[in-house]
Design a protein around this motif. Sequence first.
Motif, mmCIF file in Angstrom:
data_model
loop_
_atom_site.group_PDB
_atom_site.id
_atom_site.type_symbol
_atom_site.label_atom_id
_atom_site.label_comp_id
_atom_site.label_asym_id
_atom_site.label_seq_id
_atom_site.Cartn_x
_atom_site.Cartn_y
_atom_site.Cartn_z
ATOM 1 N N ALA A 1 0.841 -1.173 0.000
ATOM 2 C CA ALA A 1 0.000 0.000 0.000
ATOM 3 C C ALA A 1 0.893 1.246 0.000
ATOM 4 C CB ALA A 1 -0.905 -0.001 1.229
ATOM 5 N N ARG A 2 0.351 2.364 -0.490
ATOM 6 C CA ARG A 2 1.098 3.620 -0.506
ATOM 7 C C ARG A 2 0.350 4.670 0.307
ATOM 8 N NH1 ARG A 2 5.561 4.131 -3.219
ATOM 9 N NH2 ARG A 2 5.384 6.322 -3.714
ATOM 10 N N LEU A 3 1.134 5.484 1.019
ATOM 11 C CA LEU A 3 0.569 6.564 1.819
ATOM 12 C C LEU A 3 1.574 7.710 1.823
ATOM 13 C CD1 LEU A 3 -1.652 7.549 3.833
ATOM 14 C CD2 LEU A 3 -0.253 6.534 5.648
ATOM 15 N N ASN A 4 1.133 8.873 1.372
ATOM 16 C CA ASN A 4 2.004 10.059 1.340
ATOM 17 C C ASN A 4 3.326 9.798 0.603
ATOM 18 O OD1 ASN A 4 0.098 11.527 2.846
ATOM 19 N ND2 ASN A 4 0.951 10.743 4.747
ATOM 20 N N GLY A 5 3.240 9.052 -0.497
ATOM 21 C CA GLY A 5 4.416 8.792 -1.319
ATOM 22 C C GLY A 5 5.341 7.707 -0.802
ATOM 23 N N ARG A 6 4.973 7.033 0.262
ATOM 24 C CA ARG A 6 5.788 5.953 0.832
ATOM 25 C C ARG A 6 5.012 4.646 0.767
ATOM 26 N NH1 ARG A 6 11.090 6.769 1.110
ATOM 27 N NH2 ARG A 6 11.604 8.749 2.042
ATOM 28 N N THR A 7 5.743 3.535 0.776
ATOM 29 C CA THR A 7 5.150 2.209 0.681
ATOM 30 C C THR A 7 5.283 1.463 2.001
ATOM 31 O OG1 THR A 7 5.706 2.105 -1.662
ATOM 32 C CG2 THR A 7 5.257 0.019 -0.587
ATOM 33 N N GLY A 8 4.247 0.715 2.349
ATOM 34 C CA GLY A 8 4.236 -0.146 3.528
ATOM 35 C C GLY A 8 3.362 -1.348 3.230
ATOM 36 N N LEU A 9 3.155 -2.184 4.210
ATOM 37 C CA LEU A 9 2.305 -3.358 4.030
ATOM 38 C C LEU A 9 1.182 -3.327 5.062
ATOM 39 C CD1 LEU A 9 4.972 -6.178 3.564
ATOM 40 C CD2 LEU A 9 3.696 -4.979 1.787
ATOM 41 N N GLN A 53 13.189 -0.906 -0.868
ATOM 42 C CA GLN A 53 14.112 0.200 -1.116
ATOM 43 C C GLN A 53 13.867 1.290 -0.085
ATOM 44 O OE1 GLN A 53 13.506 2.557 -4.674
ATOM 45 N NE2 GLN A 53 15.712 2.706 -4.964
ATOM 46 N N LYS A 54 14.963 1.733 0.535
ATOM 47 C CA LYS A 54 14.894 2.778 1.540
ATOM 48 C C LYS A 54 16.107 3.672 1.378
ATOM 49 C CE LYS A 54 14.213 3.349 6.497
ATOM 50 N NZ LYS A 54 14.079 2.631 7.774
ATOM 51 N N ASP A 55 15.884 4.980 1.294
ATOM 52 C CA ASP A 55 16.965 5.952 1.111
ATOM 53 C C ASP A 55 17.823 5.628 -0.107
ATOM 54 O OD1 ASP A 55 16.093 7.309 3.403
ATOM 55 O OD2 ASP A 55 17.314 6.018 4.696
ATOM 56 N N GLY A 56 17.169 5.123 -1.165
ATOM 57 C CA GLY A 56 17.849 4.883 -2.430
ATOM 58 C C GLY A 56 18.604 3.573 -2.542
ATOM 59 N N VAL A 57 18.619 2.748 -1.512
ATOM 60 C CA VAL A 57 19.304 1.452 -1.577
ATOM 61 C C VAL A 57 18.327 0.338 -1.211
ATOM 62 C CG1 VAL A 57 21.637 2.318 -1.203
ATOM 63 C CG2 VAL A 57 20.210 1.775 0.757
ATOM 64 N N TRP A 58 18.660 -0.876 -1.633
ATOM 65 C CA TRP A 58 17.796 -2.032 -1.467
ATOM 66 C C TRP A 58 18.302 -2.965 -0.376
ATOM 67 C CZ3 TRP A 58 13.266 -2.473 -4.141
ATOM 68 C CH2 TRP A 58 13.099 -1.597 -5.222
ATOM 69 N N PRO A 70 20.870 -6.149 5.241
ATOM 70 C CA PRO A 70 21.060 -4.697 5.310
ATOM 71 C C PRO A 70 20.791 -3.990 3.973
ATOM 72 C CG PRO A 70 22.916 -5.854 6.286
ATOM 73 C CD PRO A 70 22.064 -6.889 5.616
ATOM 74 N N PHE A 71 20.355 -2.756 4.075
ATOM 75 C CA PHE A 71 20.125 -1.917 2.900
ATOM 76 C C PHE A 71 21.484 -1.433 2.406
ATOM 77 C CE2 PHE A 71 16.106 -2.174 4.893
ATOM 78 C CZ PHE A 71 15.175 -2.058 3.875
#
Length: 79
Positions: A1-9, A53-58, A70-71
Amino acid sequence: ARLNGRTGLIDGAGKTRVPFEYEAILKPVVSKETRAKQQKSSKPVFFTWFLAQKDGVWGLIDSTGKTMEPFRWEEADFI
């Protein structure tokens, strides 16, 4: 799901399971442990790891958002 441009579950009841802090969350990955359980059981075993993906890394997270790998990757995909 997406909220305010971010993804979560979220789960079927709409409860947040993984916080909305990721840029992307991709299809789930079955961990070695889960795969082994599935082979020994007639009950369904659910996916437990997701490529995120978080802060540009996976990295890899589980179904609660706990970091499993780790990301650190600039790019990631399944083969």
